[in-house]
Design a protein around this motif. Structure first.
Motif, mmCIF file in Angstrom:
data_model
loop_
_atom_site.group_PDB
_atom_site.id
_atom_site.type_symbol
_atom_site.label_atom_id
_atom_site.label_comp_id
_atom_site.label_asym_id
_atom_site.label_seq_id
_atom_site.Cartn_x
_atom_site.Cartn_y
_atom_site.Cartn_z
ATOM 1 N N ALA A 23 -4.564 3.067 -6.830
ATOM 2 C CA ALA A 23 -3.439 3.654 -7.558
ATOM 3 C C ALA A 23 -3.691 5.122 -7.874
ATOM 4 O O ALA A 23 -2.753 5.911 -7.954
ATOM 5 N N SER A 24 -4.940 5.496 -8.079
ATOM 6 C CA SER A 24 -5.321 6.894 -8.320
ATOM 7 C C SER A 24 -6.829 6.979 -8.141
ATOM 8 O O SER A 24 -7.478 6.007 -7.740
ATOM 9 N N ILE A 25 -7.396 8.111 -8.478
ATOM 10 C CA ILE A 25 -8.836 8.288 -8.304
ATOM 11 C C ILE A 25 -9.631 7.322 -9.170
ATOM 12 O O ILE A 25 -10.757 6.959 -8.841
ATOM 13 N N LYS A 29 -0.326 -2.645 -15.551
ATOM 14 C CA LYS A 29 -0.685 -1.272 -15.938
ATOM 15 C C LYS A 29 -0.363 -1.015 -17.400
ATOM 16 O O LYS A 29 -1.128 -0.364 -18.117
ATOM 17 N N LEU A 30 0.760 -1.543 -17.859
ATOM 18 C CA LEU A 30 1.158 -1.347 -19.248
ATOM 19 C C LEU A 30 0.126 -1.930 -20.198
ATOM 20 O O LEU A 30 -0.266 -1.296 -21.186
ATOM 21 N N CYS A 89 0.829 -1.203 0.000
ATOM 22 C CA CYS A 89 0.000 0.000 0.000
ATOM 23 C C CYS A 89 0.861 1.249 0.000
ATOM 24 O O CYS A 89 2.059 1.202 0.278
ATOM 25 N N GLY A 90 0.260 2.389 -0.308
ATOM 26 C CA GLY A 90 1.000 3.636 -0.408
ATOM 27 C C GLY A 90 1.696 4.014 0.879
ATOM 28 O O GLY A 90 2.855 4.431 0.875
ATOM 29 N N PHE A 98 -5.062 -1.528 -8.351
ATOM 30 C CA PHE A 98 -4.396 -2.815 -8.525
ATOM 31 C C PHE A 98 -5.088 -3.817 -7.613
ATOM 32 O O PHE A 98 -5.411 -3.502 -6.462
ATOM 33 N N VAL A 99 -5.285 -5.022 -8.108
ATOM 34 C CA VAL A 99 -5.884 -6.080 -7.307
ATOM 35 C C VAL A 99 -5.003 -7.314 -7.414
ATOM 36 O O VAL A 99 -4.724 -7.790 -8.527
ATOM 37 N N ASP A 100 -4.541 -7.818 -6.283
ATOM 38 C CA ASP A 100 -3.741 -9.044 -6.251
ATOM 39 C C ASP A 100 -4.700 -10.228 -6.117
ATOM 40 O O ASP A 100 -5.263 -10.463 -5.055
ATOM 41 N N VAL A 101 -4.886 -10.946 -7.227
ATOM 42 C CA VAL A 101 -5.811 -12.087 -7.226
ATOM 43 C C VAL A 101 -5.044 -13.402 -7.318
ATOM 44 O O VAL A 101 -5.585 -14.409 -7.770
#
Length: 421
Positions: A223-225, A338-339, A25-26, A229-232
């Motif tokens: 990640a932003s508004i 993300k890419l 987390c951030g 990201f989801v770790d599945v």
């Protein structure tokens, strides 16, 4: 992960951090940065610390290891081959570090990205159909547009008059402003009013509430508004094993294997890089269909196939709860997820198998990678442009082979990163 105390290591650290910390987390990242400034990273790259002492031999060794660090980072980002084992052993002195690469391929990370989020919020508020071109205005410029407006040739940051000339029927919605007279959606004087993003923040909360409800106990990182990201990994691994894990943690058997499911035609909104997107372009460079996509036979591919099903479920849950569409990327780490989430939009999802990563990185400008779009990315590109070809300089800048001289992610491995300012 700790950050390096040597600024010249920042590029290798950034790529490694994207690979190794898919779900942190951030707040934890910030704590790690603060602690890391007092500590290490280069301990595994040995001569980096000696290189700061200034001896020519140590500096040369540091440069070699820094180049290796970035190469290792990109390799661990999903590439296969003996190069990974050689790099790990050379840089860390730990031949068994290839286990980390194997562990990387056990992960399944989703990147959820709302499609033209601000524009969708305004379309919903105004009751407009998705086919209606719409632009979100802030003090005379369009700060967001929907895909109907894009098809009309309009881009972000276009002036209102130019947008209306290109698309006379475009709907315009000014961002909410706040002044001494209260909140308003009408254009106001920028000298006496301030922009408020409250309506977008509230809409974002609805999106993340829908994701939280659908994912149960799985890790969701904001990640932003309009991105998450989801770790599945756990759910994907359970699906590959023939089990499904519910929100309460209970597992139950399911019918059909990933191999059997993969034999069925993919839904139109599903894309697998190197499989059913032949001829697609990534930032102007053609990607060759090089992936060996074998769900049911190759475990990493099976995990991504299961991740695609999970991504489709999450996207549908968000649309049911909010009316907003989103796209998704499915890969083995955050950087690649993300890419690839931006490769096919809107309202689609893209998986990037490990076997296709090398071709994608060879065609992807370095500045497109998460964390390398700002000053650090520009500094590396300047280093590539200035350096001699035998040090990965001007040759690396033209590695895409399509006339574009921008530095690619793969070519950055050859740069003397120790010379970064």
């Amino acid at each position: 992960r700790d950050t390096p105390s040597n600024p010249s290591c920042h590029l290798g650290w950034l790529a490694q951090a994207s690979v190794r910390c898919p779900g942190v987390c951030g707040a934890a990242r910030q704590r790690a940065r603060r602690a890391g400034r007092q500590q290490r990273l280069c301990s595994k790259a040995g001569a980096c610390r000696q290189g700061r002492a200034g001896s020519p031999a140590a500096t040369e060794g540091a440069g070699e290891r820094l180049r290796g660090l970035l190469a290792l980072s990109l390799t661990l980002a999903g590439q296969h081959g003996s190069m990974a084992a050689a790099l790990v052993e050379q840089i860390t002195g730990e031949p068994d570090a290839t286990a980390e690469r194997a562990q990387e391929l056990e992960r399944c990370i989703l990147h959820i990205d709302l499609d033209g989020f601000y524009a969708q919020v305004e379309s919903k508020r105004l009751g407009l159909p998705r086919s209606q071109a719409l632009g979100v205005v802030q003090w005379g410029n369009l700060i967001a547009i929907n895909y109907a407006a894009k098809r009309a040739g309009i881009s972000r940051h276009t002036r209102v008059a130019e947008a209306q000339a290109l698309c006379p029927g475009i709907a315009l919605a000014h961002v909410e402003t706040v002044s001494e007279h209260g909140a308003s959606s009408d254009p106001a004087d920028s000298r006496t009013a301030k922009v408020s993003l409250e309506r977008y923040r509230l809409a974002s909360q609805e999106v993340f509430a829908a994701l939280a409800a659908e994912t149960g106990g799985q890790l969701v990182e904001r990640a932003s508004i309009d991105e998450a990201f989801v770790d599945v990994s756990a759910e994907a691994a359970a699906a590959v094993a023939g089990l499904t894990v519910g929100a309460d943690g209970a597992a139950s058997a399911t019918g059909g294997s990933p191999r059997e499911a993969a034999a069925d035609p993919m839904p139109p909104s599903w894309v697998v890089v190197g499989v059913n997107d032949t001829g697609a372009t990534r930032g102007g460079g053609a990607v060759v269909a090089s992936a060996r996509w074998r769900p049911g036979l190759v475990r990493s591919d099976s995990l991504l196939w299961a991740g695609m099903a999970i991504a489709a479920r999450l996207r549908a849950a968000v649309e049911r709860a909010t009316g907003f569409t989103c796209s998704a990327g499915v890969a083995h780490n955050k950087l690649l997820a993300k890419l690839c989430s931006a490769m096919h939009k809107p309202n689609q999802q893209t998986a990037l198998p490990a076997g296709a990563v090398e071709a994608v990185l060879a065609a992807t400008p370095l500045r497109k990678l998460r964390g390398l779009g700002g000053k650090l990315g520009r500094a590396v590109e300047q280093l590539a442009a200035a350096g001699p070809e035998d040090e990965g300089g001007s040759a690396a800048a033209g590695a895409r082979g399509d006339g574009d001289r921008s530095l690619t992610a793969a070519a950055a491995q050859r740069l003397p990163l120790a010379r970064l300012p």
